[in-house]
Enzyme design. Structure first.
Site, PDB file in Angstrom:
ATOM      1  N   LYS A 111       0.861  -1.122   0.107  1.00 35.64           N
ATOM      2  CA  LYS A 111      -0.044   0.105   0.055  1.00 35.64           C
ATOM      3  C   LYS A 111       0.880   1.349  -0.019  1.00 35.64           C
ATOM      4  O   LYS A 111       0.639   2.290  -0.708  1.00 35.64           O
ATOM      5  CB  LYS A 111      -0.931  -0.070   1.304  1.00 35.64           C
ATOM      6  CG  LYS A 111      -1.560   1.406   1.483  1.00 35.64           C
ATOM      7  CD  LYS A 111      -2.315   1.277   3.022  1.00 35.64           C
ATOM      8  CE  LYS A 111      -1.725   1.721   3.968  1.00 35.64           C
ATOM      9  NZ  LYS A 111      -1.549   3.177   4.186  1.00 35.64           N
ATOM     10  N   ASN A 112       1.962   0.917   0.783  1.00 36.50           N
ATOM     11  CA  ASN A 112       2.666   2.310   0.968  1.00 36.50           C
ATOM     12  C   ASN A 112       3.742   2.931  -0.231  1.00 36.50           C
ATOM     13  O   ASN A 112       3.916   3.760  -0.184  1.00 36.50           O
ATOM     14  CB  ASN A 112       3.699   2.280   2.225  1.00 36.50           C
ATOM     15  CG  ASN A 112       2.598   2.517   3.516  1.00 36.50           C
ATOM     16  OD1 ASN A 112       1.523   2.806   3.368  1.00 36.50           O
ATOM     17  ND2 ASN A 112       3.210   2.288   4.656  1.00 36.50           N
TER      18      ASN A 112
ATOM     19  N   CYS B   8      -4.143  12.894  12.502  1.00 34.04           N
ATOM     20  CA  CYS B   8      -4.949  11.709  12.212  1.00 34.04           C
ATOM     21  C   CYS B   8      -5.094  10.733  13.506  1.00 34.04           C
ATOM     22  O   CYS B   8      -4.327  11.178  14.344  1.00 34.04           O
ATOM     23  CB  CYS B   8      -4.706  11.042  11.007  1.00 34.04           C
ATOM     24  SG  CYS B   8      -3.064  10.015  11.214  1.00 34.04           S
TER      25      CYS B   8
ATOM     26  N   ASP C  35       4.798   0.762  11.834  1.00 37.79           N
ATOM     27  CA  ASP C  35       3.583   0.361  11.207  1.00 37.79           C
ATOM     28  C   ASP C  35       3.518  -1.457  11.717  1.00 37.79           C
ATOM     29  O   ASP C  35       2.524  -1.940  11.617  1.00 37.79           O
ATOM     30  CB  ASP C  35       3.772   0.174   9.474  1.00 37.79           C
ATOM     31  CG  ASP C  35       3.221   1.775   9.257  1.00 37.79           C
ATOM     32  OD1 ASP C  35       2.755   2.378   9.874  1.00 37.79           O
ATOM     33  OD2 ASP C  35       3.359   1.663   7.813  1.00 37.79           O
TER      34      ASP C  35
ATOM     35  N   ARG D 139      -8.429  -0.515   4.905  1.00 36.20           N
ATOM     36  CA  ARG D 139      -7.512   0.486   3.996  1.00 36.20           C
ATOM     37  C   ARG D 139      -5.936  -0.147   3.555  1.00 36.20           C
ATOM     38  O   ARG D 139      -5.528   0.455   2.852  1.00 36.20           O
ATOM     39  CB  ARG D 139      -7.293   1.806   5.072  1.00 36.20           C
ATOM     40  CG  ARG D 139      -8.199   2.775   5.228  1.00 36.20           C
ATOM     41  CD  ARG D 139      -7.895   3.752   6.210  1.00 36.20           C
ATOM     42  NE  ARG D 139      -6.494   4.225   5.952  1.00 36.20           N
ATOM     43  CZ  ARG D 139      -5.718   4.552   6.696  1.00 36.20           C
ATOM     44  NH1 ARG D 139      -5.707   4.254   7.811  1.00 36.20           N
ATOM     45  NH2 ARG D 139      -4.228   4.915   6.173  1.00 36.20           N
TER      46      ARG D 139
ATOM     47  N   ARG E  66       0.940  14.590  12.793  1.00 36.16           N
ATOM     48  CA  ARG E  66       1.441  14.170  11.451  1.00 36.16           C
ATOM     49  C   ARG E  66       1.477  15.640  10.736  1.00 36.16           C
ATOM     50  O   ARG E  66       0.737  15.694   9.743  1.00 36.16           O
ATOM     51  CB  ARG E  66       0.712  13.265  10.467  1.00 36.16           C
ATOM     52  CG  ARG E  66       0.607  11.906  11.261  1.00 36.16           C
ATOM     53  CD  ARG E  66      -0.208  10.740  10.344  1.00 36.16           C
ATOM     54  NE  ARG E  66       0.690  10.154   9.606  1.00 36.16           N
ATOM     55  CZ  ARG E  66       0.365   9.188   8.865  1.00 36.16           C
ATOM     56  NH1 ARG E  66      -0.783   8.548   9.100  1.00 36.16           N
ATOM     57  NH2 ARG E  66       1.217   8.524   8.049  1.00 36.16           N
TER      58      ARG E  66
HETATM   59  C1  UD1 Z   1       4.708   7.134   5.949  1.00 36.58           C
HETATM   60  C2  UD1 Z   1       3.740   5.718   5.985  1.00 36.58           C
HETATM   61  C3  UD1 Z   1       3.337   5.313   7.163  1.00 36.58           C
HETATM   62  C4  UD1 Z   1       4.507   5.036   8.164  1.00 36.58           C
HETATM   63  C5  UD1 Z   1       5.438   6.099   8.154  1.00 36.58           C
HETATM   64  C6  UD1 Z   1       6.783   5.935   8.795  1.00 36.58           C
HETATM   65  C7  UD1 Z   1       2.747   6.003   3.840  1.00 36.58           C
HETATM   66  C8  UD1 Z   1       1.466   6.059   2.879  1.00 36.58           C
HETATM   67  N1  UD1 Z   1       2.740   6.081   5.074  1.00 36.58           N
HETATM   68  O1  UD1 Z   1       3.863   8.080   6.495  1.00 36.58           O
HETATM   69  O2  UD1 Z   1       2.302   3.883   6.911  1.00 36.58           O
HETATM   70  O3  UD1 Z   1       3.920   4.600   9.481  1.00 36.58           O
HETATM   71  O4  UD1 Z   1       5.869   6.689   6.973  1.00 36.58           O
HETATM   72  O5  UD1 Z   1       7.380   4.816   8.527  1.00 36.58           O
HETATM   73  O6  UD1 Z   1       3.659   5.511   3.112  1.00 36.58           O
HETATM   74  N2  UD1 Z   1       7.037  14.663  10.365  1.00 36.58           N
HETATM   75  C9  UD1 Z   1       7.009  15.814  10.695  1.00 36.58           C
HETATM   76  N3  UD1 Z   1       7.055  16.953   9.647  1.00 36.58           N
HETATM   77  C10 UD1 Z   1       6.743  16.566   8.308  1.00 36.58           C
HETATM   78  C11 UD1 Z   1       6.530  15.262   7.907  1.00 36.58           C
HETATM   79  C12 UD1 Z   1       6.893  14.315   9.131  1.00 36.58           C
HETATM   80  O7  UD1 Z   1       7.472  16.318  11.929  1.00 36.58           O
HETATM   81  O8  UD1 Z   1       6.594  17.524   7.434  1.00 36.58           O
HETATM   82  C13 UD1 Z   1       7.041  13.510  11.429  1.00 36.58           C
HETATM   83  C14 UD1 Z   1       5.963  12.818  11.691  1.00 36.58           C
HETATM   84  O9  UD1 Z   1       4.784  13.618  12.513  1.00 36.58           O
HETATM   85  C15 UD1 Z   1       6.106  11.688  12.407  1.00 36.58           C
HETATM   86  C16 UD1 Z   1       7.455  11.311  11.404  1.00 36.58           C
HETATM   87  O10 UD1 Z   1       7.947  12.550  10.998  1.00 36.58           O
HETATM   88  O11 UD1 Z   1       6.378  11.886  13.628  1.00 36.58           O
HETATM   89  C17 UD1 Z   1       7.422  10.424  10.513  1.00 36.58           C
HETATM   90  O12 UD1 Z   1       6.574  10.676   9.335  1.00 36.58           O
HETATM   91  P1  UD1 Z   1       6.811  10.431   8.011  1.00 36.58           P
HETATM   92  O13 UD1 Z   1       7.854   9.367   7.879  1.00 36.58           O
HETATM   93  O14 UD1 Z   1       6.519  11.486   7.132  1.00 36.58           O
HETATM   94  O15 UD1 Z   1       5.347   9.502   7.891  1.00 36.58           O
HETATM   95  P2  UD1 Z   1       4.264   9.626   6.748  1.00 36.58           P
HETATM   96  O16 UD1 Z   1       5.041   9.772   5.221  1.00 36.58           O
HETATM   97  O17 UD1 Z   1       3.297  10.513   6.970  1.00 36.58           O
END
Ligand code: UD1
Length: 417
Positions: free
Chosen positions: A22-23, A116, A305, A398, A121
């Site tokens: 999915k990711n 969420c 995850d 999902r 996030r």
């Molecule tokens: C993706 C995955 C999710 C997985 C996560 C971590 C998808 C669709 N989702 O989510 O399943 O759990 O990677 O491996 O691929 N953060 C910030 N600022 C930002 C972006 C992120 O502070 O602009 C923080 C987030 O709040 C979180 C951490 O960084 O604490 C990790 O987030 P991120 O790696 O961006 O996860 P996602 O891409 O949302």
């Protein structure tokens, strides 16, 4: 509202075919917008999140055909750069369309995803990177209006190796001039898969899977065909299912290398794991052992995850396990539900769970609060006495394709009601 009813205590035995990731599928589908042509994407899982991504593509003006696990996206006539709030809300990771829309149209208008189930996030890293690439971003009333007259390559150093931010930068780079260098980039296999898809369309990307990714811009992308990588998180979910229920199963279609961060955890718990080519076999011990200390980390660390499903497995372990959630701030929402089933878990400072293994779990009516947390309840239910009913399973749908059908094939007594 659909529910899953699980009669625990059935040992699992047999083989299950692993779905596509999915990711990986979600960023790759959004990447189709950056291509002026036809993308044929194989091994695309049948999930509600994928359906949501396809609805967004259709809204943008792409033509979609779905044939089993193959999705054909013709983006030749894509003509819109807005995503209505309703479609954005159907799937949180729709934020990954931002970079793709900017690359294609030099503009994007989307609603801000907000927090969420699993945490705040924020998307500050995505936005500051896009600003550095010469995008003007106006954030008002929960909407993001982004525009650029000349998207430029930039040197971007991420404060945290965010998966989503790395993907958005890679996607935006497809429409920029000059070179983009991302340092402290996310190294997840899904980043490599996105790069592989873009490279098959003609993009020049070096270093995906490493901390420094270099993207040479200015290439026109062409039609291509791509096969999505197997879902390492769903693989670990099946592993936790057999560790909880007992038995021996084979998971077919895995990439063993992607499971390197999780296999040692199952081995520490006493499972026998072997993998030949793309088949992984896992045999549970009579009772799993504790995992003394486990912390979630960016890849190649233990994935956030897989945290909930491993916690569910450890509720019945011999001894005390400690799990620290280091990625998201609100990812223990399955804990109160596991406690309803008789688990002994104490959460300290919101980020550390101390799991005292109990001999038995009992059936209960429990509710999923998020995708992986919902899967964790199924893992626990498979090893519990009696009939557990798991509610709010739209979260599970999902990310896990035909979860109950796969588990039934392995001998579980599980029904959608
Ligand atoms: C993706 C995955 C999710 C997985 C996560 C971590 C998808 C669709 N989702 O989510 O399943 O759990 O990677 O491996 O691929 N953060 C910030 N600022 C930002 C972006 C992120 O502070 O602009 C923080 C987030 O709040 C979180 C951490 O960084 O604490 C990790 O987030 P991120 O790696 O961006 O996860 P996602 O891409 O949302």
């Amino acid at each position: 509202m659909e529910k899953l009813a699980i009669n625990g205590g059935r040992r699992l035995d047999g083989k299950v075919m692993l779905q596509g990731s999915k990711n990986s599928a979600l960023p790759i589908l959004s990447a189709c917008v950056t291509v002026n042509g036809i993308s044929v994407i194989h091994n695309c899982p049948d999930l509600t999140d994928v359906t949501a991504a396809l609805k967004i593509l259709e809204h943008i003006g792409c033509r979609i055909k779905r044939e089993g696990h193959t999705v054909i996206v013709d983006s030749t006539d894509a003509n819109r750069f807005d995503i209505p709030d309703k479609l954005m809300r159907e799937m949180r990771s729709s934020i990954v369309f931002l970079g793709a829309l900017l690359a294609r149209f030099g503009a994007a208008c989307v609603s801000s995803p907000g927090g969420c189930e699993i945490g705040l996030r924020p998307i500050d890293l995505h936005l500051s990177a896009l600003r550095k690439m010469n995008t003007y971003i106006n954030e008002t009333g929960g909407f993001l209006e982004c525009a650029t007259d000349n998207l430029c390559g930039a040197d971007i150093n991420l404060a945290f190796p965010s998966v989503g931010a790395t993907e958005n930068i890679m996607l935006a780079s497809m429409g920029s001039s000059g070179e983009t260098v991302i340092t402290n980039a996310a190294r997840e296999p899904e980043i490599i898969d996105l790069a592989d898809y873009l490279k098959s369309c003609g993009a020049e990307i070096y270093g995906a899977g490493q901390s420094v990714i270099r993207i040479k811009s200015g290439k026109k992308l062409h039609s291509a065909e791509h096969t999505i990588i197997p879902d390492r998180i769903v693989a670990s979910t099946f592993m936790a299912c057999v560790a909880s229920a007992g038995g021996r199963i084979a998971v077919d279609g895995v990439c063993k290398e992607h499971l390197a961060p999780v296999i040692p955890v199952f081995e520490t718990a006493g499972c026998e794991v072997s993998a030949k080519r793309n088949e992984l076999v896992i045999k549970s011990p009579e009772r799993v052992s504790r995992v003394k200390s486990l912390g979630t980390m960016p890849y190649p660390g233990f994935p956030t995850d897989s945290q909930a499903i491993v916690m569910a497995m450890l509720t019945k372990a011999k001894g005390t396990s400690v799990i620290s959630e280091k990625i998201f701030e609100n990812r223990f929402r399955h804990v109160p539900e596991l406690i309803k089933m008789g688990a002994d878990i104490r959460v300290e400072d919101g980020r550390v769970a101390v799991i005292e293994g109990v001999k038995r779990l009992c059936a209960a009516s429990v509710s999923s609060s998020d995708l992986r947390g919902g899967c964790a309840l199924v893992v626990a239910a498979l090893g519990a006495d009696g009939k557990t009913v798991v509610d709010e399973i739209h979260h599970i749908d999902r990310g896990c394709e035909a979860f109950e059908i796969c588990l039934s094939q392995l001998g579980a007594e599980i029904k959608r009601e």
